[in-house]
Enzyme design. Structure first.
Site, PDB file in Angstrom:
ATOM      1  N   GLU A  86       0.845  -1.207   0.000  1.00 46.83           N
ATOM      2  CA  GLU A  86       0.000   0.000   0.000  1.00 46.83           C
ATOM      3  C   GLU A  86       0.875   1.250   0.000  1.00 46.83           C
ATOM      4  OE1 GLU A  86      -3.145  -0.019   2.957  1.00 46.83           O
ATOM      5  OE2 GLU A  86      -3.202   2.170   2.958  1.00 46.83           O
ATOM      6  N   LYS A 277      -6.692  -0.966  11.808  1.00 41.55           N
ATOM      7  CA  LYS A 277      -6.166  -1.385  10.500  1.00 41.55           C
ATOM      8  C   LYS A 277      -4.909  -0.564  10.190  1.00 41.55           C
ATOM      9  CE  LYS A 277      -5.904  -1.349   5.799  1.00 41.55           C
ATOM     10  NZ  LYS A 277      -5.049  -0.496   4.972  1.00 41.55           N
ATOM     11  N   ASP A 293       4.414 -14.729  11.260  1.00 42.06           N
ATOM     12  CA  ASP A 293       3.061 -15.096  10.840  1.00 42.06           C
ATOM     13  C   ASP A 293       2.108 -13.920  11.102  1.00 42.06           C
ATOM     14  OD1 ASP A 293       0.508 -16.115  10.631  1.00 42.06           O
ATOM     15  OD2 ASP A 293       0.971 -18.008  11.633  1.00 42.06           O
ATOM     16  N   HIS A 390      -1.885  10.458   0.288  1.00 38.46           N
ATOM     17  CA  HIS A 390      -2.236   9.289  -0.526  1.00 38.46           C
ATOM     18  C   HIS A 390      -2.234   9.630  -2.015  1.00 38.46           C
ATOM     19  CE1 HIS A 390      -4.319   6.322   2.418  1.00 38.46           C
ATOM     20  NE2 HIS A 390      -3.123   6.686   2.805  1.00 38.46           N
TER      21      HIS A 390
HETATM   22  C1  MEV Z   1      -5.292   3.294   5.522  1.00 35.16           C
HETATM   23  O1  MEV Z   1      -4.638   2.137   5.087  1.00 35.16           O
HETATM   24  C2  MEV Z   1      -5.189   3.434   7.025  1.00 35.16           C
HETATM   25  C3  MEV Z   1      -5.993   4.567   7.638  1.00 35.16           C
HETATM   26  O2  MEV Z   1      -7.351   4.475   7.216  1.00 35.16           O
HETATM   27  C4  MEV Z   1      -5.888   4.418   9.127  1.00 35.16           C
HETATM   28  C5  MEV Z   1      -6.798   5.349   9.924  1.00 35.16           C
HETATM   29  O3  MEV Z   1      -7.822   5.762   9.408  1.00 35.16           O
HETATM   30  O4  MEV Z   1      -6.440   5.599  11.103  1.00 35.16           O
HETATM   31  C6  MEV Z   1      -5.500   5.912   7.186  1.00 35.16           C
END
Ligand code: MEV
Length: 444
Positions: A86, A277, A293, A390
């Site tokens: 990513e 995430k 892992d 991004h």
């Molecule tokens: C994107 O891979 C991760 C984010 O969405 C994490 C977050 O929102 O804290 C930017």
């Protein structure tokens, strides 16, 4: 047999496997065959090593291997190996590392290192009878795997304890939960071997003592990937004024806005999932790079995040009169010996890049990277918005995809500085640049 199914696929050699796949599932078999073969490793010996990690291999699946430098963790400097697909993740980690480098760096501590194994069994006996039998036989049962544990015991690990448990939700079901110390290894193979050895002794002794009345059957033996007592904590902290101005916000405004964002992830599972995430963007990348892992680490982290019955943020923030403190507490089972760690050629290099850490040191490093990642994401979210960073990466990926020349690249970066990047917008921009009306020497 149905079209597209096959008997004996695993017996075909690699070319045979590819041939069958491309002929059955692709429109352009020759081109795909060529492409898959082009990703074979140049060295047959190395390819054999890679093939050994899985079955039915037909090629390799390349992923970027990146480095985030300038991580100061417990006063030691690290360059962090990361494997992730990513865009922005590595840049964000590196930026947070650089930011905290001048503010005391990351502090990390391992709070505990206990792993867990489970023997699931069914038995018609009452819990009180089975339990008193288990207590008086426990030592002999656990000692029956001395040969298996000898090496681990010599390294300072082994079995720490065992308990028989009953569950009111399921009749005739009992569980023996066993705690382990597995030192520098993640311990999955070790734990599973011990469990299966112990289970055999358990059944044999029970049958010996109760004969026809035994009715004890093993359902399954397997480690648990939930290791709440293999816990690590990483934190960053500094006087509020030292946070500096962040995207036009005063240090105090930034600190409060940041803490609010973390608080939202503590109370709302929808936000917590995305928040965590982001933490795993960093954690998984290092876990993968070091041959560990990542599914186990993810599963464990998410269970921990829901330990009080609601899924919540794994990180927390406190802003008091003077200080900003941000921390991440997470359980994980990883190793620096065993598994792929020393046999995957690049994982081995990752571990070397980190100074050949112990498993505990690696837990600290990985957690600090997770915290850095989370810091960078929230900093963007509560200031400029996430898309700004991004989109820069997205633009560069789109330009590469559309085979932009260096000059087109420069012009596109300038043009999209204040515009929304989308595939269509970039495509249209390049089409105009490439149209015969535009003097071509400018765009080459
Ligand atoms: C994107 O891979 C991760 C984010 O969405 C994490 C977050 O929102 O804290 C930017």
């Amino acid at each position: 047999m149905k079209k597209g199914t096959i008997k004996g696929f695993s017996k075909l050699n690699k070319r045979g496997k590819i041939k069958w796949i491309v002929e059955n599932f692709f429109k352009d078999p020759e081109a795909v065959m060529h492409e898959l073969v082009s990703y074979w490793h140049g060295s047959e010996e190395q390819q054999k090593v890679l093939d050994g990690f899985s079955e039915n291999t037909i090629s390799n699946f390349p992923m970027p291997f990146s480095v985030a430098p300038n991580f100061v963790i417990n006063d030691q400097v690290y360059a962090i190996p990361m494997v992730i697909e990513e865009s922005s993740v590595v840049a964000a980690a590196a930026s947070a590392a650089r930011y905290w480098m001048d503010r005391g760096g990351f502090k990390a501590t391992v709070l505990s290192t206990i792993k867990v194994g489970q023997i699931h069994l069914s038995c018609l006996q009452d819990f009180s009878i089975l339990s008193s039998w288990f207590d008086s036989n426990k030592k002999a049962i656990l000692d029956s795997c001395c040969d298996v544990t000898a090496n681990m015991v010599e390294r300072g690990g082994g079995i720490l304890g065992a308990q028989l448990l009953s569950f009111s939700e399921e009749e005739d079901y009992y569980q023996i939960r066993i705690q382990f110390e597995t030192c520098d290894s993640m311990g999955a193979n070790f734990i599973n071997t011990v469990l299966e050895t112990i289970a055999q002794t358990l059944v044999a002794r029970h049958q010996n003592d109760f004969g026809d009345q035994s009715h004890l059957q093993i359902i399954m033996c397997i480690l648990s990937n939930y290791t709440p007592e293999s816990l690590v904590r990483a934190s960053v902290s500094c006087p509020i004024h030292k946070l500096g101005k962040v995207a036009g916000l005063s240090p105090l405004q930034f600190a409060h806005r940041f803490a609010k964002a973390v608080r939202i992830a503590e109370i709302d599972p929808y936000r917590a999932t995305t928040h965590n995430k982001g933490i795993f963007n960093g954690i998984d990348a290092v876990v993968l790079a070091t041959g560990n892992d990542f599914r186990a680490v993810e599963a464990c982290g998410h269970t921990y995040a829901a330990r009080d019955g609601q899924y919540r943020s794994l990180s927390h923030c406190m802003v008091d009169e003077t200080h900003f403190t941000f921390w991440l507490e997470i359980p994980m089972a990883i190793g620096t010996v065993g598994g792929l760690t020393k046999i995957h050629p690049i994982a081995k290099r990752s571990i070397e890049m980190l100074g050949n850490p112990s498993a505990q040191q690696l837990m600290q490093i990985i957690t600090a990277v997770g915290l850095a990642q989370n810091f960078a994401a929230i900093r963007s979210l509560v200031t400029t918005g996430i898309q700004k960073g991004h989109m820069k990466m997205h633009l560069s990926n789109l330009l590469n995809q559309l085979k932009a020349t260096e000059a087109e690249f420069r012009m596109a970066v300038e043009y999209f500085k204040d515009k929304v990047v989308s595939h269509k917008a970039v495509h249209d921009f390049l089409s105009i640049l490439r149209s015969p009306d535009v003097p071509q020497e400018e765009t080459e």
